[in-house]
Design a protein around this motif. Structure first.
Motif, PDB file in Angstrom:
ATOM      1  N   ILE A 171      47.076   5.943  90.107  1.00  0.00           N
ATOM      2  CA  ILE A 171      46.689   4.981  91.141  1.00  0.00           C
ATOM      3  C   ILE A 171      47.888   4.086  91.425  1.00  0.00           C
ATOM      4  N   VAL A 172      48.366   4.148  92.647  1.00  0.00           N
ATOM      5  CA  VAL A 172      49.480   3.305  93.081  1.00  0.00           C
ATOM      6  C   VAL A 172      48.887   2.119  93.837  1.00  0.00           C
ATOM      7  N   ASP A 173      49.039   0.926  93.263  1.00  0.00           N
ATOM      8  CA  ASP A 173      48.388  -0.270  93.812  1.00  0.00           C
ATOM      9  C   ASP A 173      49.440  -1.247  94.334  1.00  0.00           C
ATOM     10  N   GLU A 174      49.566  -1.267  95.650  1.00  0.00           N
ATOM     11  CA  GLU A 174      50.543  -2.165  96.269  1.00  0.00           C
ATOM     12  C   GLU A 174      49.983  -3.560  96.488  1.00  0.00           C
ATOM     13  N   PHE A 175      48.684  -3.734  96.253  1.00  0.00           N
ATOM     14  CA  PHE A 175      48.049  -5.016  96.546  1.00  0.00           C
ATOM     15  C   PHE A 175      47.840  -5.864  95.294  1.00  0.00           C
ATOM     16  N   SER A 176      48.272  -5.375  94.145  1.00  0.00           N
ATOM     17  CA  SER A 176      48.243  -6.208  92.945  1.00  0.00           C
ATOM     18  C   SER A 176      49.525  -7.035  92.882  1.00  0.00           C
ATOM     19  N   ASP A 177      49.510  -8.049  92.059  1.00  0.00           N
ATOM     20  CA  ASP A 177      50.686  -8.924  91.912  1.00  0.00           C
ATOM     21  C   ASP A 177      50.984  -9.118  90.426  1.00  0.00           C
ATOM     22  N   PRO A 178      52.010  -8.425  89.907  1.00  0.00           N
ATOM     23  CA  PRO A 178      52.957  -7.541  90.599  1.00  0.00           C
ATOM     24  C   PRO A 178      52.318  -6.200  90.940  1.00  0.00           C
ATOM     25  N   ARG A 179      52.996  -5.442  91.770  1.00  0.00           N
ATOM     26  CA  ARG A 179      52.504  -4.123  92.137  1.00  0.00           C
ATOM     27  C   ARG A 179      52.520  -3.212  90.903  1.00  0.00           C
ATOM     28  N   THR A 180      51.540  -2.327  90.823  1.00  0.00           N
ATOM     29  CA  THR A 180      51.354  -1.542  89.601  1.00  0.00           C
ATOM     30  C   THR A 180      51.114  -0.064  89.890  1.00  0.00           C
ATOM     31  N   VAL A 181      51.343   0.735  88.855  1.00  0.00           N
ATOM     32  CA  VAL A 181      50.938   2.141  88.835  1.00  0.00           C
ATOM     33  C   VAL A 181      50.095   2.345  87.584  1.00  0.00           C
ATOM     34  N   THR A 182      48.906   2.887  87.753  1.00  0.00           N
ATOM     35  CA  THR A 182      47.994   3.120  86.630  1.00  0.00           C
ATOM     36  C   THR A 182      47.859   4.615  86.387  1.00  0.00           C
ATOM     37  N   LEU A 183      48.024   5.007  85.139  1.00  0.00           N
ATOM     38  CA  LEU A 183      47.866   6.403  84.725  1.00  0.00           C
ATOM     39  C   LEU A 183      46.574   6.538  83.939  1.00  0.00           C
ATOM     40  N   LEU A 184      45.702   7.440  84.376  1.00  0.00           N
ATOM     41  CA  LEU A 184      44.444   7.728  83.689  1.00  0.00           C
ATOM     42  C   LEU A 184      44.454   9.187  83.252  1.00  0.00           C
ATOM     43  N   LEU A 206      54.062  10.757  82.268  1.00  0.00           N
ATOM     44  CA  LEU A 206      52.900  11.617  82.465  1.00  0.00           C
ATOM     45  C   LEU A 206      52.715  12.513  81.247  1.00  0.00           C
ATOM     46  N   PRO A 207      51.462  12.693  80.805  1.00  0.00           N
ATOM     47  CA  PRO A 207      51.219  13.597  79.667  1.00  0.00           C
ATOM     48  C   PRO A 207      51.452  15.054  80.058  1.00  0.00           C
ATOM     49  N   GLU A 208      51.416  15.915  79.067  1.00  0.00           N
ATOM     50  CA  GLU A 208      51.523  17.358  79.329  1.00  0.00           C
ATOM     51  C   GLU A 208      50.357  17.808  80.208  1.00  0.00           C
ATOM     52  N   PRO A 209      50.571  18.787  81.069  1.00  0.00           N
ATOM     53  CA  PRO A 209      51.715  19.699  81.118  1.00  0.00           C
ATOM     54  C   PRO A 209      52.934  19.181  81.883  1.00  0.00           C
ATOM     55  N   PHE A 210      52.935  17.904  82.254  1.00  0.00           N
ATOM     56  CA  PHE A 210      54.098  17.353  82.948  1.00  0.00           C
ATOM     57  C   PHE A 210      55.154  16.908  81.938  1.00  0.00           C
ATOM     58  N   GLY A 211      54.838  15.905  81.155  1.00  0.00           N
ATOM     59  CA  GLY A 211      55.778  15.444  80.157  1.00  0.00           C
ATOM     60  C   GLY A 211      57.028  14.806  80.732  1.00  0.00           C
ATOM     61  N   ILE A 212      56.926  14.246  81.935  1.00  0.00           N
ATOM     62  CA  ILE A 212      58.067  13.599  82.573  1.00  0.00           C
ATOM     63  C   ILE A 212      57.686  12.161  82.911  1.00  0.00           C
ATOM     64  N   ALA A 213      58.698  11.336  83.147  1.00  0.00           N
ATOM     65  CA  ALA A 213      58.474   9.926  83.468  1.00  0.00           C
ATOM     66  C   ALA A 213      58.683   9.687  84.960  1.00  0.00           C
ATOM     67  N   LEU A 214      57.800   8.880  85.529  1.00  0.00           N
ATOM     68  CA  LEU A 214      57.936   8.449  86.918  1.00  0.00           C
ATOM     69  C   LEU A 214      58.566   7.070  86.949  1.00  0.00           C
ATOM     70  N   ASP A 215      59.521   6.892  87.838  1.00  0.00           N
ATOM     71  CA  ASP A 215      60.167   5.603  88.029  1.00  0.00           C
ATOM     72  C   ASP A 215      59.455   4.880  89.164  1.00  0.00           C
ATOM     73  N   THR A 216      58.910   3.711  88.906  1.00  0.00           N
ATOM     74  CA  THR A 216      58.163   2.987  89.940  1.00  0.00           C
ATOM     75  C   THR A 216      59.058   2.291  90.955  1.00  0.00           C
ATOM     76  N   VAL A 217      60.341   2.102  90.636  1.00  0.00           N
ATOM     77  CA  VAL A 217      61.244   1.410  91.564  1.00  0.00           C
ATOM     78  C   VAL A 217      61.333   2.110  92.917  1.00  0.00           C
ATOM     79  N   PRO A 218      61.647   3.420  92.966  1.00  0.00           N
ATOM     80  CA  PRO A 218      61.742   4.064  94.276  1.00  0.00           C
ATOM     81  C   PRO A 218      60.402   4.248  94.979  1.00  0.00           C
ATOM     82  N   ILE A 219      59.295   4.154  94.230  1.00  0.00           N
ATOM     83  CA  ILE A 219      57.992   4.298  94.883  1.00  0.00           C
ATOM     84  C   ILE A 219      57.713   3.112  95.794  1.00  0.00           C
ATOM     85  N   PHE A 220      58.016   1.886  95.336  1.00  0.00           N
ATOM     86  CA  PHE A 220      57.650   0.687  96.083  1.00  0.00           C
ATOM     87  C   PHE A 220      58.754   0.166  97.001  1.00  0.00           C
ATOM     88  N   LEU A 221      59.846   0.868  97.147  1.00  0.00           N
ATOM     89  CA  LEU A 221      60.927   0.394  98.015  1.00  0.00           C
ATOM     90  C   LEU A 221      60.426   0.066  99.411  1.00  0.00           C
TER      91      LEU A 221
END
Length: 221
Positions: A171-184, A206-221
């Motif tokens: 969940i990418v939440d641009e309306f929270s303060d600060p802006r957040t990304v929630t992983l469920l 992200l958990p497997e089968p991804f196992g990679i990290a998302l950077d939130t900086v470029p998401i909210f630019l």
């Protein structure tokens, strides 16, 4: 002793059976509807939903009701695109596919469906029908909060996707303060058992089968 020729009776062969073919038209409904297909009420609802989709509306079916959402704004689409950019190369290497207009079947009602902002699934993932995937066969859904339905994005949709068995939700939440990304993740008994919320500027793994990290900086630019 008189002799004579004895004629052998010829046996007539039965004609070979003609090949049979089933000329009955195939059912337009998928396996999730069962052998008898949808009820008359469900058929009407599905056809109305389909007509709205064909006309370009973003429509979903929730608790048997057709919900029509506003048109997606450019900023909303940008956030989806930026999440997808970070996942694209990894997912393509795995042979997975991206969908932005394919629904997830939400039990227990047969016709209930949500259209996530982004859906990742294997190309052979099981389908309820052509219009909706079984959630437990998908890999990840992404929802971007909107000002007019933020509560649905944060509270209602997670419960629905967990009930459907979607393994990971972002969940990418641009309306929270600060802006957040929630992983469920880890859906069990109609709820996600694991939740990680990060603020803008942090990474979320992200958990497997991804196992990679998302950077939130470029998401909210």
């Amino acid at each position: 002793m008189a002799t004579g020729t004895t004629r052998r009776k010829s046996r007539r062969r039965a004609p070979a059976p003609e090949p049979t073919c089933d000329t009955r038209p195939s059912s337009p409904w998928g396996p999730g509807w069962g052998q008898s297909g949808p009820t008359q009420t469900e058929r009407k609802r599905e056809r109305l939903w389909q007509s709205l989709i064909e006309e370009g509306w973003r429509a979903e079916i929730i608790s048997g009701r057709i919900i029509v959402s506003p048109w997606t704004k450019r900023r909303h689409a940008q956030l989806v695109h930026r999440v997808q950019l970070q996942l694209f190369e990894f997912a393509i290497d795995k042979g997975w596919e991206f969908y932005q207009n394919w629904a997830v079947h939400i039990p227990p009602h047969r016709g209930d469906k949500r259209i996530p902002d982004l859906l990742i699934a294997p190309p052979d993932s099981p389908e309820f029908d052509d219009n909706q995937a079984y959630g437990d066969g998908t890999l990840l859904v992404v929802e971007i909060t909107s000002s007019d339905n933020r509560d649905d994005d944060l509270k209602v949709k997670p419960a629905e996707y967990a009930r459907a068995g979607v393994p990971i939700m972002l969940i990418v939440d641009e309306f929270s303060d600060p802006r957040t990304v929630t992983l469920l993740s880890d859906p069990r008994d109609g709820e996600y058992r694991s939740m990680t919320k990060v603020d803008e500027g942090e990474q979320v793994k992200l958990p497997e089968p991804f196992g990679i990290a998302l950077d939130t900086v470029p998401i909210f630019l």
